[in-house]
Design a protein around this motif. Structure first.
Motif, PDB file in Angstrom:
ATOM      1  N   SER A   1       0.826  -1.210   0.000  1.00  0.00           N
ATOM      2  CA  SER A   1       0.000   0.000   0.000  1.00  0.00           C
ATOM      3  C   SER A   1       0.859   1.257   0.000  1.00  0.00           C
ATOM      4  O   SER A   1       0.540   2.236  -0.680  1.00  0.00           O
ATOM      5  CB  SER A   1      -0.922   0.020   1.216  1.00  0.00           C
ATOM      6  OG  SER A   1      -1.854  -1.013   1.142  1.00  0.00           O
ATOM      7  N   GLY A   2       1.937   1.232   0.751  1.00  0.00           N
ATOM      8  CA  GLY A   2       2.843   2.384   0.775  1.00  0.00           C
ATOM      9  C   GLY A   2       3.514   2.611  -0.565  1.00  0.00           C
ATOM     10  O   GLY A   2       3.672   3.758  -1.002  1.00  0.00           O
ATOM     11  N   ALA A   3       3.889   1.521  -1.238  1.00  0.00           N
ATOM     12  CA  ALA A   3       4.477   1.656  -2.572  1.00  0.00           C
ATOM     13  C   ALA A   3       3.449   2.218  -3.559  1.00  0.00           C
ATOM     14  O   ALA A   3       3.778   3.087  -4.381  1.00  0.00           O
ATOM     15  CB  ALA A   3       4.995   0.303  -3.059  1.00  0.00           C
ATOM     16  N   ALA A   4       2.206   1.738  -3.470  1.00  0.00           N
ATOM     17  CA  ALA A   4       1.153   2.265  -4.342  1.00  0.00           C
ATOM     18  C   ALA A   4       0.900   3.739  -4.043  1.00  0.00           C
ATOM     19  O   ALA A   4       0.695   4.547  -4.955  1.00  0.00           O
ATOM     20  CB  ALA A   4      -0.128   1.460  -4.169  1.00  0.00           C
ATOM     21  N   LEU A   5       0.940   4.105  -2.776  1.00  0.00           N
ATOM     22  CA  LEU A   5       0.730   5.494  -2.380  1.00  0.00           C
ATOM     23  C   LEU A   5       1.876   6.380  -2.878  1.00  0.00           C
ATOM     24  O   LEU A   5       1.649   7.483  -3.382  1.00  0.00           O
ATOM     25  CB  LEU A   5       0.615   5.568  -0.861  1.00  0.00           C
ATOM     26  CG  LEU A   5      -0.002   6.781  -0.236  1.00  0.00           C
ATOM     27  CD1 LEU A   5      -1.414   6.999  -0.748  1.00  0.00           C
ATOM     28  CD2 LEU A   5      -0.030   6.636   1.272  1.00  0.00           C
ATOM     29  N   ALA A   6       3.090   5.889  -2.762  1.00  0.00           N
ATOM     30  CA  ALA A   6       4.244   6.652  -3.248  1.00  0.00           C
ATOM     31  C   ALA A   6       4.193   6.821  -4.769  1.00  0.00           C
ATOM     32  O   ALA A   6       4.459   7.913  -5.290  1.00  0.00           O
ATOM     33  CB  ALA A   6       5.541   5.960  -2.834  1.00  0.00           C
ATOM     34  N   LEU A   7       3.845   5.762  -5.482  1.00  0.00           N
ATOM     35  CA  LEU A   7       3.744   5.845  -6.939  1.00  0.00           C
ATOM     36  C   LEU A   7       2.652   6.818  -7.352  1.00  0.00           C
ATOM     37  O   LEU A   7       2.849   7.656  -8.238  1.00  0.00           O
ATOM     38  CB  LEU A   7       3.478   4.455  -7.534  1.00  0.00           C
ATOM     39  CG  LEU A   7       3.302   4.408  -9.046  1.00  0.00           C
ATOM     40  CD1 LEU A   7       4.597   4.812  -9.747  1.00  0.00           C
ATOM     41  CD2 LEU A   7       2.873   3.019  -9.483  1.00  0.00           C
ATOM     42  N   SER A   8       1.515   6.735  -6.695  1.00  0.00           N
ATOM     43  CA  SER A   8       0.425   7.648  -7.004  1.00  0.00           C
ATOM     44  C   SER A   8       0.807   9.095  -6.681  1.00  0.00           C
ATOM     45  O   SER A   8       0.486  10.010  -7.441  1.00  0.00           O
ATOM     46  CB  SER A   8      -0.826   7.253  -6.233  1.00  0.00           C
ATOM     47  OG  SER A   8      -1.884   8.119  -6.527  1.00  0.00           O
ATOM     48  N   GLY A   9       1.486   9.300  -5.586  1.00  0.00           N
ATOM     49  CA  GLY A   9       1.945  10.648  -5.236  1.00  0.00           C
ATOM     50  C   GLY A   9       2.929  11.189  -6.253  1.00  0.00           C
ATOM     51  O   GLY A   9       2.878  12.365  -6.619  1.00  0.00           O
ATOM     52  N   TRP A  10       3.807  10.327  -6.721  1.00  0.00           N
ATOM     53  CA  TRP A  10       4.771  10.745  -7.749  1.00  0.00           C
ATOM     54  C   TRP A  10       4.044  11.122  -9.032  1.00  0.00           C
ATOM     55  O   TRP A  10       4.369  12.139  -9.654  1.00  0.00           O
ATOM     56  CB  TRP A  10       5.777   9.628  -8.004  1.00  0.00           C
ATOM     57  CG  TRP A  10       6.745   9.975  -9.097  1.00  0.00           C
ATOM     58  CD1 TRP A  10       7.790  10.855  -9.026  1.00  0.00           C
ATOM     59  CD2 TRP A  10       6.736   9.455 -10.415  1.00  0.00           C
ATOM     60  NE1 TRP A  10       8.434  10.905 -10.241  1.00  0.00           N
ATOM     61  CE2 TRP A  10       7.802  10.051 -11.114  1.00  0.00           C
ATOM     62  CE3 TRP A  10       5.935   8.535 -11.077  1.00  0.00           C
ATOM     63  CZ2 TRP A  10       8.076   9.761 -12.433  1.00  0.00           C
ATOM     64  CZ3 TRP A  10       6.218   8.249 -12.398  1.00  0.00           C
ATOM     65  CH2 TRP A  10       7.278   8.853 -13.063  1.00  0.00           C
ATOM     66  N   ILE A  11       3.039  10.329  -9.429  1.00  0.00           N
ATOM     67  CA  ILE A  11       2.268  10.641 -10.635  1.00  0.00           C
ATOM     68  C   ILE A  11       1.516  11.955 -10.439  1.00  0.00           C
ATOM     69  O   ILE A  11       1.460  12.783 -11.355  1.00  0.00           O
ATOM     70  CB  ILE A  11       1.309   9.481 -10.980  1.00  0.00           C
ATOM     71  CG1 ILE A  11       2.116   8.269 -11.446  1.00  0.00           C
ATOM     72  CG2 ILE A  11       0.303   9.884 -12.037  1.00  0.00           C
ATOM     73  CD1 ILE A  11       1.289   7.003 -11.612  1.00  0.00           C
ATOM     74  N   GLN A  12       0.944  12.156  -9.256  1.00  0.00           N
ATOM     75  CA  GLN A  12       0.254  13.418  -8.958  1.00  0.00           C
ATOM     76  C   GLN A  12       1.224  14.600  -9.096  1.00  0.00           C
ATOM     77  O   GLN A  12       0.884  15.622  -9.681  1.00  0.00           O
ATOM     78  CB  GLN A  12      -0.298  13.408  -7.534  1.00  0.00           C
ATOM     79  CG  GLN A  12      -1.431  12.478  -7.304  1.00  0.00           C
ATOM     80  CD  GLN A  12      -2.751  13.074  -7.698  1.00  0.00           C
ATOM     81  OE1 GLN A  12      -2.908  14.281  -7.741  1.00  0.00           O
ATOM     82  NE2 GLN A  12      -3.694  12.226  -7.996  1.00  0.00           N
ATOM     83  N   TRP A  13       2.390  14.442  -8.530  1.00  0.00           N
ATOM     84  CA  TRP A  13       3.375  15.525  -8.546  1.00  0.00           C
ATOM     85  C   TRP A  13       3.838  15.805  -9.970  1.00  0.00           C
ATOM     86  O   TRP A  13       3.960  16.960 -10.371  1.00  0.00           O
ATOM     87  CB  TRP A  13       4.560  15.143  -7.665  1.00  0.00           C
ATOM     88  CG  TRP A  13       5.601  16.207  -7.591  1.00  0.00           C
ATOM     89  CD1 TRP A  13       6.784  16.245  -8.242  1.00  0.00           C
ATOM     90  CD2 TRP A  13       5.537  17.407  -6.824  1.00  0.00           C
ATOM     91  NE1 TRP A  13       7.471  17.386  -7.937  1.00  0.00           N
ATOM     92  CE2 TRP A  13       6.715  18.120  -7.062  1.00  0.00           C
ATOM     93  CE3 TRP A  13       4.587  17.930  -5.969  1.00  0.00           C
ATOM     94  CZ2 TRP A  13       6.981  19.338  -6.474  1.00  0.00           C
ATOM     95  CZ3 TRP A  13       4.853  19.156  -5.375  1.00  0.00           C
ATOM     96  CH2 TRP A  13       6.042  19.844  -5.630  1.00  0.00           C
ATOM     97  N   ARG A  14       4.071  14.767 -10.732  1.00  0.00           N
ATOM     98  CA  ARG A  14       4.535  14.916 -12.109  1.00  0.00           C
ATOM     99  C   ARG A  14       3.478  15.604 -12.969  1.00  0.00           C
ATOM    100  O   ARG A  14       3.814  16.419 -13.829  1.00  0.00           O
ATOM    101  CB  ARG A  14       4.882  13.554 -12.698  1.00  0.00           C
ATOM    102  CG  ARG A  14       5.550  13.633 -14.050  1.00  0.00           C
ATOM    103  CD  ARG A  14       5.683  12.289 -14.654  1.00  0.00           C
ATOM    104  NE  ARG A  14       4.317  11.846 -14.975  1.00  0.00           N
ATOM    105  CZ  ARG A  14       4.020  10.700 -15.515  1.00  0.00           C
ATOM    106  NH1 ARG A  14       4.953   9.840 -15.764  1.00  0.00           N
ATOM    107  NH2 ARG A  14       2.778  10.387 -15.797  1.00  0.00           N
ATOM    108  N   ASN A  15       2.202  15.293 -12.749  1.00  0.00           N
ATOM    109  CA  ASN A  15       1.133  15.829 -13.588  1.00  0.00           C
ATOM    110  C   ASN A  15       0.526  17.126 -13.059  1.00  0.00           C
ATOM    111  O   ASN A  15      -0.420  17.628 -13.644  1.00  0.00           O
ATOM    112  CB  ASN A  15       0.022  14.788 -13.745  1.00  0.00           C
ATOM    113  CG  ASN A  15       0.445  13.650 -14.617  1.00  0.00           C
ATOM    114  OD1 ASN A  15       1.354  13.776 -15.430  1.00  0.00           O
ATOM    115  ND2 ASN A  15      -0.203  12.519 -14.460  1.00  0.00           N
ATOM    116  N   ARG A  16       1.058  17.668 -11.985  1.00  0.00           N
ATOM    117  CA  ARG A  16       0.442  18.850 -11.387  1.00  0.00           C
ATOM    118  C   ARG A  16       0.468  20.051 -12.322  1.00  0.00           C
ATOM    119  O   ARG A  16      -0.403  20.911 -12.242  1.00  0.00           O
ATOM    120  CB  ARG A  16       1.105  19.179 -10.057  1.00  0.00           C
ATOM    121  CG  ARG A  16       2.460  19.830 -10.193  1.00  0.00           C
ATOM    122  CD  ARG A  16       3.186  19.940  -8.871  1.00  0.00           C
ATOM    123  NE  ARG A  16       4.406  20.693  -8.994  1.00  0.00           N
ATOM    124  CZ  ARG A  16       5.515  20.251  -9.550  1.00  0.00           C
ATOM    125  NH1 ARG A  16       5.563  19.020 -10.041  1.00  0.00           N
ATOM    126  NH2 ARG A  16       6.587  21.011  -9.631  1.00  0.00           N
TER     127      ARG A  16
END
Length: 130
Positions: free
Chosen positions: A69-84
């Motif tokens: 879950s933490g890895a999924a959360l980190a990946l999703s956060g990275w995608i959010q940050w990249r697409n901001r």
């Protein structure tokens, strides 16, 4: 102009929704059973476990569950940050859809983060305190 901004934002939303489901399992394994016991609803927990015996399996493997879950959360956060700052289309309807999807994705991510933190508290911190 193409709708690449909409596609990127939509991908960000889907990653956030997937993370929401992954982190909600931390609530099922740890936070909900702890809350039921704390409220004196041990019989309700027993009924829950008899209907859904997978809850016990999730609780036994909580370290792996939180790692995934933490890895999924980190990946999703990275995608959010990249697409901001990804560009949205010029067409007003598509631009508005892009911005709404971006905001919805951020909200889903914050809810996922909250689920993860609450589950982590009940799984790892609370047992050390009491």
């Amino acid at each position: 102009m193409t709708d690449d901004g909409v596609a990127q934002t939509r991908g960000s939303l889907w990653s956030s929704v997937a993370t929401l489901f992954a982190t909600s399992s931390t609530l099922v394994c740890c936070a909900i059973p702890a809350m039921l016991v704390a409220l004196g609803a041990g019989a309700a927990l027993s009924s829950l476990v008899s209907v859904f015996p997978q809850v016990v399996w999730l609780s036994e493997h909580k370290e792996a569950l939180f790692a995934i879950s933490g890895a999924a959360l980190a990946l999703s956060g990275w995608i959010q940050w990249r697409n901001r700052t990804a560009p949205c289309p010029v067409d007003p309807r598509l631009r508005d859809a892009c911005l709404r999807t971006r905001k919805a994705s951020a909200r889903v991510y914050v809810v996922s983060l909250g689920f993860y933190l609450v589950g982590g508290w009940f799984a790892f911190v609370q047992p050390l305190l009491g």
